[in-house]
Design a protein around this motif. Structure first.
Motif, PDB file in Angstrom:
ATOM      1  N   PRO A   1      -1.009 -10.300  -0.959  1.00 35.82           N
ATOM      2  CA  PRO A   1      -0.559 -10.419  -2.555  1.00 35.82           C
ATOM      3  C   PRO A   1      -0.720  -8.896  -2.745  1.00 35.82           C
ATOM      4  O   PRO A   1      -0.522  -8.428  -3.960  1.00 35.82           O
ATOM      5  N   HIS A   2      -1.496  -7.825  -1.928  1.00 35.95           N
ATOM      6  CA  HIS A   2      -1.882  -6.489  -2.610  1.00 35.95           C
ATOM      7  C   HIS A   2      -1.573  -5.412  -1.663  1.00 35.95           C
ATOM      8  O   HIS A   2      -1.909  -4.486  -2.419  1.00 35.95           O
ATOM      9  N   LEU A   3      -0.791  -5.563  -0.563  1.00 33.27           N
ATOM     10  CA  LEU A   3      -0.307  -4.557  -0.074  1.00 33.27           C
ATOM     11  C   LEU A   3       1.370  -4.112  -0.224  1.00 33.27           C
ATOM     12  O   LEU A   3       1.796  -5.140  -0.203  1.00 33.27           O
ATOM     13  N   PRO A   4       1.650  -2.936   0.099  1.00 32.61           N
ATOM     14  CA  PRO A   4       3.200  -2.720  -0.112  1.00 32.61           C
ATOM     15  C   PRO A   4       4.095  -3.311   1.115  1.00 32.61           C
ATOM     16  O   PRO A   4       3.551  -3.565   2.261  1.00 32.61           O
TER      17      PRO A   4
ATOM     18  N   HIS B   1      -3.172  -9.581   9.420  1.00 31.29           N
ATOM     19  CA  HIS B   1      -2.046  -9.135   8.788  1.00 31.29           C
ATOM     20  C   HIS B   1      -2.399  -8.944   7.220  1.00 31.29           C
ATOM     21  O   HIS B   1      -2.822 -10.019   6.467  1.00 31.29           O
ATOM     22  N   ALA B   2      -2.620  -7.882   6.868  1.00 28.91           N
ATOM     23  CA  ALA B   2      -2.954  -7.413   5.506  1.00 28.91           C
ATOM     24  C   ALA B   2      -4.660  -7.656   5.037  1.00 28.91           C
ATOM     25  O   ALA B   2      -4.792  -7.951   4.079  1.00 28.91           O
TER      26      ALA B   2
ATOM     27  N   ASP C   1      -7.666  -5.568  -6.397  1.00 29.34           N
ATOM     28  CA  ASP C   1      -7.920  -6.857  -7.304  1.00 29.34           C
ATOM     29  C   ASP C   1      -7.109  -8.060  -7.300  1.00 29.34           C
ATOM     30  O   ASP C   1      -7.546  -9.151  -7.473  1.00 29.34           O
ATOM     31  N   ARG C   2      -5.822  -7.793  -6.360  1.00 29.89           N
ATOM     32  CA  ARG C   2      -5.149  -8.959  -5.982  1.00 29.89           C
ATOM     33  C   ARG C   2      -5.335  -9.682  -4.586  1.00 29.89           C
ATOM     34  O   ARG C   2      -4.673 -10.584  -4.408  1.00 29.89           O
ATOM     35  N   ALA C   3      -6.263  -8.983  -3.843  1.00 35.74           N
ATOM     36  CA  ALA C   3      -6.170  -9.431  -2.659  1.00 35.74           C
ATOM     37  C   ALA C   3      -6.642 -10.846  -2.405  1.00 35.74           C
ATOM     38  O   ALA C   3      -6.439 -11.586  -1.319  1.00 35.74           O
TER      39      ALA C   3
ATOM     40  N   SER D   1      -9.752  -7.976   0.841  1.00 41.52           N
ATOM     41  CA  SER D   1     -10.764  -7.452  -0.315  1.00 41.52           C
ATOM     42  C   SER D   1     -12.003  -6.846   0.404  1.00 41.52           C
ATOM     43  O   SER D   1     -12.617  -6.036  -0.363  1.00 41.52           O
ATOM     44  N   ALA D   2     -12.022  -7.200   1.811  1.00 40.86           N
ATOM     45  CA  ALA D   2     -13.119  -6.572   2.461  1.00 40.86           C
ATOM     46  C   ALA D   2     -12.770  -5.084   2.944  1.00 40.86           C
ATOM     47  O   ALA D   2     -13.686  -4.129   3.493  1.00 40.86           O
TER      48      ALA D   2
END
Ligand SMILES: [Zn+2]
Length: 306
Positions: free
Chosen positions: A68-71, A194-195, A214-216, A252-253
């Motif tokens: 939910p957080h990377l392009p 993955h991500a 913040d969305r990870a 988030s890590a």
């Protein structure tokens, strides 16, 4: 000769003498060639082919969800970055970002562009054919997308299908114990893929403005193990079974320091590869001999024990 002509002629002689006496300023050195294919002029492209030893990197990524957080273009962006860093250290041409690859498993997620399987083979083969027609006889595939691995291995195997006057090399860094030990010390999570921590870290290291850290944790990157009852079997749905969010690990890590170390390790391995590819004459020679033998298999001579 009229007087005006005489004066003019004398002036020209004098000028020529001055010109001969004054040392000519050295011609300005040609501007360094861009490493980016699309930035080269056509005449400069010809120089770039010579300067690169007829090599070119095709950086392969994909357009797919990255948690939910990377392009969507994470693999393209990372792979291009590593390719450009390596090309700056050891000159080679870097083809524009290439995103025609295998990504059927993420078709249920917004933003995925999944071309058909025959199409992806054809486009990559024709891209290689066109590069070779332009003098690039050593093509280096640098893959940033895990879902492309089986496709690219098959693509390399398929290079033996018909005779070609070029070689396709796939970048595959060898396992280096010291590097892995150093990276493992920095790693905080045990499940990734993955991500997760790695990809998030790499993006934080070179394009932090594209990361929505913040969305990870908005979605789970845990393995859902939905095929756990199936033993000793492989199916195409395996990834979706485990990672329905198209997310594996804990983004988030991620941290920029780990990302920097990962980028440097990959870049170093790629520089080493480019240098060895430039020197390599064996592969083209073996390929030539193979096609000669394959045309007349009954005449193929066995290697005998020494
Ligand atoms: Zn990725």
């Amino acid at each position: 000769m009229k007087r005006s002509s005489f004066v003019l002629a004398a002036a020209l002689v004098a000028l020529a003498a001055v010109a001969a006496a004054v040392p000519q300023a050295p011609k300005p050195a040609a501007a360094p060639l861009s490493i980016r294919y699309e930035e080269l002029t056509s005449p400069d492209f010809a120089r770039a082919v010579a300067q690169s030893g007829g090599t070119c990197i095709v950086p392969l990524g994909i357009l797919e969800k990255h948690g939910p957080h990377l392009p969507l273009g994470t693999d393209l962006i990372d792979c291009r970055e590593i390719s450009q860093r390596a090309a700056a250290a050891e000159y080679t041409i870097v083809f524009p970002p290439y995103f025609v690859g295998q990504i059927f498993e993420a078709r249920h997620q917004p933003g995925t562009i999944a071309y058909g399987s025959r199409m992806m083979l054809d486009v990559l083969q024709q891209t290689c054919d066109e590069l070779a027609r332009n003098g690039i006889k050593k093509i280096i595939l640098v893959n940033g997308h895990g879902g492309n691995d089986p496709f690219l291995h098959f693509f390399c195997q398929a290079q033996l299908e018909t005779r070609r006057d070029y070689v396709v090399y796939l970048f595959e860094p060898a396992y280096d114990e010291a590097t892995e030990a150093r990276l493992d010390k920095m790693r905080k999570t045990t499940v990734d893929g993955h991500a997760g921590e790695e990809e998030t870290s790499v993006m934080l290291a070179h394009h932090p403005e594209l990361v929505r850290l913040d969305r990870a944790r908005d979605e789970s990157g845990e393995d859902q193990k939905r095929q756990a009852g199936l033993k000793n079997a492989y199916t195409g749905i395996w990834w979706y079974a485990g990672q329905p969010n198209h997310y594996r690990g804990e983004g988030s890590a991620g941290n920029a320091e780990f990302g920097k170390a990962l980028l440097e390790a990959e870049t170093g391995a790629l520089v080493e590869m480019i240098r060895s590819v430039k020197k390599d004459t064996v592969t083209a020679e073996l390929q030539k001999r193979f096609f000669e033998d394959a045309a007349k298999p009954l005449e193929t001579r066995p290697f005998v024990r020494k």
